[in-house]
Design a protein around this motif. Structure first.
Motif, PDB file in Angstrom:
ATOM      1  N   THR A 110      44.497  56.084  33.336  1.00 47.71           N
ATOM      2  CA  THR A 110      45.001  55.304  32.202  1.00 47.71           C
ATOM      3  C   THR A 110      44.790  56.035  30.883  1.00 47.71           C
ATOM      4  O   THR A 110      43.713  55.960  30.279  1.00 47.71           O
ATOM      5  CB  THR A 110      44.340  53.918  32.174  1.00 47.71           C
TER       6      THR A 110
ATOM      7  N   SER B 239      48.126  50.436  41.890  1.00 50.30           N
ATOM      8  CA  SER B 239      47.702  50.187  40.514  1.00 50.30           C
ATOM      9  C   SER B 239      46.839  48.960  40.327  1.00 50.30           C
ATOM     10  O   SER B 239      46.208  48.793  39.281  1.00 50.30           O
ATOM     11  CB  SER B 239      48.937  50.089  39.610  1.00 50.30           C
TER      12      SER B 239
ATOM     13  N   GLY C 194      53.233  53.076  33.275  1.00 50.19           N
ATOM     14  CA  GLY C 194      52.471  52.812  34.494  1.00 50.19           C
ATOM     15  C   GLY C 194      52.425  53.967  35.468  1.00 50.19           C
ATOM     16  O   GLY C 194      52.019  53.774  36.621  1.00 50.19           O
TER      17      GLY C 194
ATOM     18  N   SER D  86      54.337  49.495  26.988  1.00 46.86           N
ATOM     19  CA  SER D  86      54.268  50.233  28.250  1.00 46.86           C
ATOM     20  C   SER D  86      53.609  51.599  28.056  1.00 46.86           C
ATOM     21  O   SER D  86      53.841  52.534  28.819  1.00 46.86           O
ATOM     22  CB  SER D  86      55.663  50.408  28.873  1.00 46.86           C
TER      23      SER D  86
ATOM     24  N   GLY E  28      47.527  42.245  36.653  1.00 42.78           N
ATOM     25  CA  GLY E  28      47.943  43.638  36.738  1.00 42.78           C
ATOM     26  C   GLY E  28      49.198  43.742  37.564  1.00 42.78           C
ATOM     27  O   GLY E  28      49.843  42.738  37.883  1.00 42.78           O
TER      28      GLY E  28
ATOM     29  N   LYS F 257      48.279  43.021  30.960  1.00 45.34           N
ATOM     30  CA  LYS F 257      48.601  44.438  31.153  1.00 45.34           C
ATOM     31  C   LYS F 257      49.839  44.812  30.341  1.00 45.34           C
ATOM     32  O   LYS F 257      50.829  44.070  30.336  1.00 45.34           O
ATOM     33  CB  LYS F 257      48.837  44.724  32.637  1.00 45.34           C
TER      34      LYS F 257
ATOM     35  N   GLY G 217      44.104  53.704  37.455  1.00 39.54           N
ATOM     36  CA  GLY G 217      45.294  53.119  36.856  1.00 39.54           C
ATOM     37  C   GLY G 217      46.271  52.654  37.928  1.00 39.54           C
ATOM     38  O   GLY G 217      46.027  52.833  39.116  1.00 39.54           O
ATOM     39  N   SER G 218      47.358  52.020  37.538  1.00 46.31           N
ATOM     40  CA  SER G 218      47.702  51.897  36.138  1.00 46.31           C
ATOM     41  C   SER G 218      47.108  50.665  35.453  1.00 46.31           C
ATOM     42  O   SER G 218      47.220  50.515  34.236  1.00 46.31           O
ATOM     43  CB  SER G 218      49.228  51.859  35.991  1.00 46.31           C
ATOM     44  N   SER G 219      46.463  49.784  36.220  1.00 47.47           N
ATOM     45  CA  SER G 219      45.821  48.610  35.620  1.00 47.47           C
ATOM     46  C   SER G 219      44.402  48.963  35.194  1.00 47.47           C
ATOM     47  O   SER G 219      43.446  48.211  35.429  1.00 47.47           O
ATOM     48  CB  SER G 219      45.818  47.438  36.606  1.00 47.47           C
TER      49      SER G 219
ATOM     50  N   ASN H  25      45.218  48.249  28.434  1.00 43.60           N
ATOM     51  CA  ASN H  25      45.832  49.568  28.379  1.00 43.60           C
ATOM     52  C   ASN H  25      46.348  50.020  29.743  1.00 43.60           C
ATOM     53  O   ASN H  25      45.813  49.637  30.792  1.00 43.60           O
ATOM     54  CB  ASN H  25      44.824  50.590  27.846  1.00 43.60           C
ATOM     55  N   THR H  26      47.382  50.845  29.709  1.00 45.01           N
ATOM     56  CA  THR H  26      48.022  51.355  30.918  1.00 45.01           C
ATOM     57  C   THR H  26      48.553  52.743  30.638  1.00 45.01           C
ATOM     58  O   THR H  26      48.840  53.078  29.484  1.00 45.01           O
ATOM     59  CB  THR H  26      49.175  50.416  31.351  1.00 45.01           C
TER      60      THR H  26
END
Length: 517
Positions: free
Chosen positions: A172, A217, A167, A130, A211, A118, A192-194, A162-163
């Protein structure tokens, strides 16, 4: 490199680097046969793949080639994997992994397996953005703590997942890499965020995924993509780095995701364990993954269904029925499911969340003072920082008091129930072009994350929480349920998850991937 050229190159590389018998088998296959072999490899669970690699039933080069082929085929649509490493270098690393096995060297259960991290965590030598344009060229010089452990287990890092920017938000998308799309319908969001991690699993672009979870997330994207996401007890997976606030930062945690519960357990036991660099990390040790066994549901396991907290939470029509119905399988095996409610004022919990979340962004206030930097921040990040301006110690103390009361309210429920359950999200996956739902069932959402209020209870109590797939609506949109256990009872929660998996079939419903929108 074009996809056709890559496929040809990867196949020849496999044939060159494998043992002669395996190479002959590859070269004697037709093009469709090669594709079938690759699909078979990427469809294997991480646990089964690990066993086959160790037994040398499949080579690490074959595995790497299969995953790279699939990534090149589908990732242009779904955008789960970012910052993909050079293919030649990855195949060379896979060849080194095969040579090690031939000499009797075994690095760990992830020996030679491709892994993408991640993009909130660091992998030595990889971009670490990030999702922010401020960090678009940032190269990590060392691994984050949990990633060190994945490397030590033998994984080969192929890229990042991708995130959203820093986060923030359960959708996402970012201006650096774009939007990650739902594995079951690429017109919908991934959560998201994972999000990249969850889609990478569901689309079989990755065997297993790491993640992190502050506001669902690990759970929300797992629910939106019909996979497993586990938020461990706070402190179970240490995540400290040189910039961490070691004592005050008690909302977020790293954790595992998997295509099934067993894979999730195996990655958890890799990531978990005390580390002196995080002084509040737990010192008890999880047993080996092989010791986890399904809960005996016939022993009268008791589950408290909290649902929408008695109508407090707005939910999309049909969602509650699907989530509650998903528990019927465990009921038929002897579990008891009853409606319950915590003795707590839920609006007080939301106020607590806002205070502590804003408090976590106090050290980012300098970004607002520089117009050039501020202009590159997503509005939601600016709003979070602005919420920290002028925050008093009294506000933080009040929030901490409420958080403590909330923990006690849940502990009282655990006096009656083994586990607590509620939906993982308040809506089904929505349009990928929508940043966040402004209304749910006619009720306005007053912040960009209010639609995910259902996940803050587990976070604020620091409890182990697993997302389990709960099924699909009539449009084929996935959703999940959260199962919460008492603090420190990570093993019990995941053993219940094993029992739930055994009496449901949701994980067997795989997405029909497309190669163009």
């Amino acid at each position: 490199m074009k996809r056709r050229e890559f496929c040809k190159g990867a196949t020849l590389a496999s044939a060159t680097l494998l043992a002669p018998t395996a190479a002959s088998a590859v070269l004697n296959k037709s093009t469709s046969g090669i594709q079938s072999m690759n699909d078979h490899i990427t469809a294997l669970s991480a646990s089964r793949l690990s066993s086959m690699i160790r037994a040398r039933e499949v080579s690490c080069v074959e595995v790497m080639s299969a995953y790279l082929e699939r990534i090149h085929t589908y990732n242009p649509v779904y955008n789960a994997i970012i910052s993909l490493a050079d293919e030649g270098g990855l195949l060379a690393q896979a060849n080194d992994a095969d040579k090690a096995l031939s000499k009797g060297e075994y690095w760990g259960w992830m020996h030679g397996m491709p892994h993408a991290v991640k993009d909130l965590a660091d992998v030595r030598g990889f971009l670490s953005t990030s999702g922010s344009p401020l960090l678009a060229k940032n190269i990590a010089t060392k691994d984050s703590l949990a990633i060190e452990r994945i490397r030590q287990a033998g994984a080969i890092f192929i890229g990042k997942t991708n995130t959203p920017e820093f986060g923030l938000g359960s959708q996402t998308y970012n201006t650096v890499f774009g939007t990650t799309r739902n594995a079951y319908n690429p017109s919908l969001c991934a959560g998201g965020s994972s999000g990249g991690a969850a889609v990478g699993l569901a689309a079989q672009l990755l065997p297993v995924a790491d993640g992190s979870d502050m506001m669902g997330s690990l759970r929300n994207p797992a629910a939106f993509n019909n996979v497993i996401g586990f938020r461990p007890t706070k402190g179970r997976v240490p995540g400290a780095d040189e910039n961490s606030k070691l004592f005050f930062d008690q909302l977020a945690t790293d954790g595992p995701m998997g295509r099934d519960v067993t894979d999730t357990i195996k990655l958890l036991t890799t990531m978990a364990g005390f580390d002196a660099r995080e002084p509040l990390s737990l010192q008890d040790t999880l047993p080996r993954a092989e010791s986890f066994v399904p809960t005996a549901l016939e022993d009268g396991v008791r589950i408290g269904w909290m649902g929408d907290y008695g109508g407090y939470l707005a939910t999309e029509p049909g969602l509650l029925d699907i989530c509650r119905g998903a528990l019927q399988g465990v009921e038929t095996k002897g579990a008891v499911v009853e409606d319950c409610a915590p003795d707590f004022e839920l609006e007080r919990l939301w106020d607590t969340w806002l205070t502590l979340r804003h408090f976590a962004f106090i050290d980012s206030q300098s970004l607002l003072k520089d117009p050039t930097l501020k202009s590159q921040l997503k509005p939601e990040f600016q709003w979070e920082i602005e919420g920290s301006l002028g925050m008093s110690a009294a506000q933080v103390v009040k929030a901490d008091t409420a958080r403590s009361d909330w923990y006690r309210a849940l502990m009282a429920l655990f006096g009656e129930y083994d586990f607590l359950a509620l939906p993982t999200a308040q809506v089904f996956p929505f349009d990928a072009q929508m940043h966040w739902p402004s209304k749910i069932n006619g009720k306005p959402m007053d912040t960009y994350h209010r639609w995910m209020e259902v996940v803050i209870g587990g976070t604020l109590a620091g409890l182990p929480v697993v997302n389990l797939p709960a099924g699909f609506d009539q449009q084929g949109r996935p959703i999940g349920i959260q199962i919460l256990g008492p603090t420190g009872r990570d093993k019990a929660v995941l053993e219940f998850a094993l029992a739930y998996e055994a009496v449901t079939s949701y994980l067997e419903q795989h997405p029909a991937l497309v190669t163009s929108l």
